[in-house]
Enzyme design. Structure first.
Site, PDB file in Angstrom:
ATOM      1  N   SER A  48       2.468  -9.499 -35.494  1.00  0.00           N
ATOM      2  CA  SER A  48       3.389 -10.784 -36.059  1.00  0.00           C
ATOM      3  C   SER A  48       3.461 -11.057 -37.446  1.00  0.00           C
ATOM      4  O   SER A  48       4.407 -11.558 -37.929  1.00  0.00           O
ATOM      5  CB  SER A  48       2.935 -12.124 -35.043  1.00  0.00           C
ATOM      6  OG  SER A  48       1.476 -12.453 -35.538  1.00  0.00           O
ATOM      7  N   GLU A  49       2.370 -10.730 -38.002  1.00  0.00           N
ATOM      8  CA  GLU A  49       2.287 -10.992 -39.516  1.00  0.00           C
ATOM      9  C   GLU A  49       1.488 -10.084 -40.269  1.00  0.00           C
ATOM     10  O   GLU A  49       0.517  -9.847 -39.503  1.00  0.00           O
ATOM     11  CB  GLU A  49       2.094 -12.479 -40.104  1.00  0.00           C
ATOM     12  CG  GLU A  49       3.414 -13.399 -39.982  1.00  0.00           C
ATOM     13  CD  GLU A  49       3.122 -14.255 -38.724  1.00  0.00           C
ATOM     14  OE1 GLU A  49       4.003 -15.145 -38.648  1.00  0.00           O
ATOM     15  OE2 GLU A  49       2.152 -14.479 -38.253  1.00  0.00           O
ATOM     16  N   THR A  50       1.737  -9.652 -41.313  1.00  0.00           N
ATOM     17  CA  THR A  50       1.022  -8.725 -42.206  1.00  0.00           C
ATOM     18  C   THR A  50       0.950  -9.476 -43.734  1.00  0.00           C
ATOM     19  O   THR A  50       2.066  -9.728 -44.274  1.00  0.00           O
ATOM     20  CB  THR A  50       1.609  -7.282 -42.523  1.00  0.00           C
ATOM     21  OG1 THR A  50       1.495  -6.674 -41.141  1.00  0.00           O
ATOM     22  CG2 THR A  50       0.824  -6.583 -43.133  1.00  0.00           C
ATOM     23  N   TYR A  64       4.768 -11.025 -44.470  1.00  0.00           N
ATOM     24  CA  TYR A  64       5.654 -10.370 -43.742  1.00  0.00           C
ATOM     25  C   TYR A  64       5.565 -10.286 -42.315  1.00  0.00           C
ATOM     26  O   TYR A  64       4.548 -10.175 -41.896  1.00  0.00           O
ATOM     27  CB  TYR A  64       5.989  -9.085 -44.158  1.00  0.00           C
ATOM     28  CG  TYR A  64       6.502  -9.019 -45.603  1.00  0.00           C
ATOM     29  CD1 TYR A  64       7.782  -8.572 -46.038  1.00  0.00           C
ATOM     30  CD2 TYR A  64       5.553  -8.845 -46.583  1.00  0.00           C
ATOM     31  CE1 TYR A  64       8.057  -8.358 -47.250  1.00  0.00           C
ATOM     32  CE2 TYR A  64       5.973  -8.853 -48.304  1.00  0.00           C
ATOM     33  CZ  TYR A  64       7.138  -8.707 -48.154  1.00  0.00           C
ATOM     34  OH  TYR A  64       7.728  -8.522 -49.511  1.00  0.00           O
ATOM     35  N   HIS A  75      -1.216 -18.735 -39.326  1.00  0.00           N
ATOM     36  CA  HIS A  75      -2.132 -17.693 -39.331  1.00  0.00           C
ATOM     37  C   HIS A  75      -2.584 -16.974 -40.278  1.00  0.00           C
ATOM     38  O   HIS A  75      -3.821 -16.292 -40.720  1.00  0.00           O
ATOM     39  CB  HIS A  75      -2.293 -17.380 -37.722  1.00  0.00           C
ATOM     40  CG  HIS A  75      -1.593 -15.714 -37.471  1.00  0.00           C
ATOM     41  ND1 HIS A  75      -0.554 -15.354 -37.638  1.00  0.00           N
ATOM     42  CD2 HIS A  75      -2.659 -14.841 -37.472  1.00  0.00           C
ATOM     43  CE1 HIS A  75      -0.438 -14.043 -37.519  1.00  0.00           C
ATOM     44  NE2 HIS A  75      -1.750 -13.430 -37.235  1.00  0.00           N
TER      45      HIS A  75
END
Length: 233
Positions: A48-50, A64, A75
């Protein structure tokens, strides 16, 4: 050039260490210097995010989703704060305070930094549990009181971006928005059983915290998300 080392964390874990939202962190952001290259890697990883760490001492990070660059997200900041062990993080939205208390890692951020979400209240946790994934188009945070007097909430999150993340396991920014809107401390169970704790402070600042676990250091950008998604808890 060798592929970047990617630490895989789970953020907002349950008390027994299960669940949590997977997060990829590239500690050496210089290994992936361009915005297009970072977006491509985030899309390939499929979390979901990096996060890309541009300055580990200052806590400067770049966030991202598989399709978007975000100025702030909850998070990723909680996970990055835990991993880097810094007193603050520098995001495009502003400086995020970080603290740890041994079990939880906490961040302080302004509610107006959080991307827009539709906070949709339901009558009971059972109604939230029974929801189907809605069609793409609207970012929905579905919630209900599990125990209003105690501030306990049941929630699920549906990003609606059409990027493969149909449901977000644990969403700090949405917890920030809900705590700000309700004006009280909340203990939120989200997704399969992740735990988030949030509380509003003065001047639109909200604190959100949770447990973080290191899942694995991952040396290849070839998609650990699918492996994590089906890992038995």
């Amino acid at each position: 050039m060798a592929p970047p080392v990617i630490d895989v964390l789970r953020v907002f874990c349950a008390p027994d260490g299960a669940h949590g939202n997977a997060l990829g962190v590239v500690r050496e952001g210089a290994a992936v210097p361009g915005e297009e290259e970072r977006q491509a890697l985030a899309r390939k990883l499929g979390f979901s995010e990096t996060v890309f760490v541009d300055d580990p001492e200052r806590g400067e990070i770049d966030i991202y989703t598989p399709t978007l660059r975000l100025p702030f997200a909850g998070h990723p900041c909680v996970g990055s704060g835990w991993l880097l062990d810094v007193p603050e993080l520098v995001t495009p939205a502003g400086v995020v305070g970080v603290r740890g208390d041994g079990e939880f890692t906490w961040i302080e951020a302004r509610a107006d930094w959080a991307p827009p979400r539709t906070l949709r209240r339901y009558g009971s946790p059972a109604e939230v549990d029974a929801l189907d994934v809605p069609p793409p188009g609207e970012w929905i945070y579905a919630w209900a009181w599990a125990d209003e007097a105690a501030g306990r909430v049941r929630a699920r999150a549906f990003p609606g971006r059409g990027d493969g993340i149909d449901e977000d396991e644990a969403t700090g920014a949405a917890a920030i928005l809900l705590a700000q809107e309700l004006g009280r401390a909340l203990n939120i169970t989200q997704g399969r059983g992740s735990q988030l704790v949030a509380a509003p402070g003065p001047d639109g600042v909200v604190e959100v915290g949770g447990r973080v676990r290191l899942e694995q250091p991952h040396h290849s950008p070839a998609g650990p998300r699918a492996e994590l998604a089906v890992r038995p808890e």
